[in-house]
Design a protein around this motif. Sequence first.
Motif, PDB file in Angstrom:
ATOM      1  N   TRP A 101       0.856  -1.180   0.000  1.00 20.69           N
ATOM      2  CA  TRP A 101       0.000   0.000   0.000  1.00 20.69           C
ATOM      3  C   TRP A 101       0.894   1.233   0.000  1.00 20.69           C
ATOM      4  CZ3 TRP A 101      -5.237   0.685  -0.323  1.00 20.69           C
ATOM      5  CH2 TRP A 101      -6.028  -0.462  -0.235  1.00 20.69           C
ATOM      6  N   GLY A 103       0.809   5.499   0.242  1.00 21.46           N
ATOM      7  CA  GLY A 103       0.049   6.707   0.558  1.00 21.46           C
ATOM      8  C   GLY A 103       0.796   7.924   0.035  1.00 21.46           C
ATOM      9  N   ALA A 108      -4.339   6.981  -1.750  1.00 18.69           N
ATOM     10  CA  ALA A 108      -3.667   5.728  -1.414  1.00 18.69           C
ATOM     11  C   ALA A 108      -4.144   4.626  -2.331  1.00 18.69           C
ATOM     12  CB  ALA A 108      -3.941   5.359   0.040  1.00 18.69           C
ATOM     13  N   GLY A 130      -2.565  11.035   2.405  1.00 19.27           N
ATOM     14  CA  GLY A 130      -2.273   9.915   3.302  1.00 19.27           C
ATOM     15  C   GLY A 130      -0.962  10.100   4.042  1.00 19.27           C
ATOM     16  N   PHE A 143      -5.859   4.139   7.643  1.00 26.09           N
ATOM     17  CA  PHE A 143      -5.231   5.230   6.899  1.00 26.09           C
ATOM     18  C   PHE A 143      -5.376   6.513   7.701  1.00 26.09           C
ATOM     19  CE2 PHE A 143      -6.599   2.007   4.026  1.00 26.09           C
ATOM     20  CZ  PHE A 143      -5.604   1.920   3.077  1.00 26.09           C
TER      21      PHE A 143
END
Length: 186
Positions: A101, A103, A108, A130, A143
């Motif tokens: 993941w 950000g 994101a 993010g 998040f």
Amino acid sequence: MFAAVLIGLLLSGPSALLGQPVIPRDRADQAWRLSSFVAEAGLNNRNILHFDFEKDGTVWVATSEGLYRYNGLSWRHFTRKDGLPSDFIRCVLVTRSGQLWVGSDQGAGVFDGKSYRTMGSEKGLAGTNGRRIVEDPDGTIWFCCDSWPNAKMTGGLTEFAQGAWTVHGTNNGLPSDYVVNYFRDS
């Protein structure tokens, strides 16, 4: 560079953090050593904002000028040209299932080195900026979003569990929409 300095301070022991002099010792019995890869990676004059590791030791580094990967042999730099939504990457998370993941200041999503998928975050996140991504033991991904550098932007805390996005903000009891990190106390 900040991360390398911080790691150096942490390895030096508590006296370095308290401002007390550190007396260097010859530690030939240690199996590790501290090495800097900043110049080799092309990270000079870059803001290193966050990093995370895959199970095999591959490191992903979030910087002010893109995402970097080091697999133990070579560095690779990823930018918008590689499908990322922005070159300002603020955080990374390698989940237990191996998803990466990413950000950024533009949201994101999941990145596999070739493509970027938002997974619905463009509509599900508390804000587009993010700051941190954290995984809970049950697989829920959190998040943290803030309004930096534009105070008119929204922020807050968002959870992503079983494909569904849930936003938490001041209307849900948070004292502020400026959320920079998440910690779960067991």
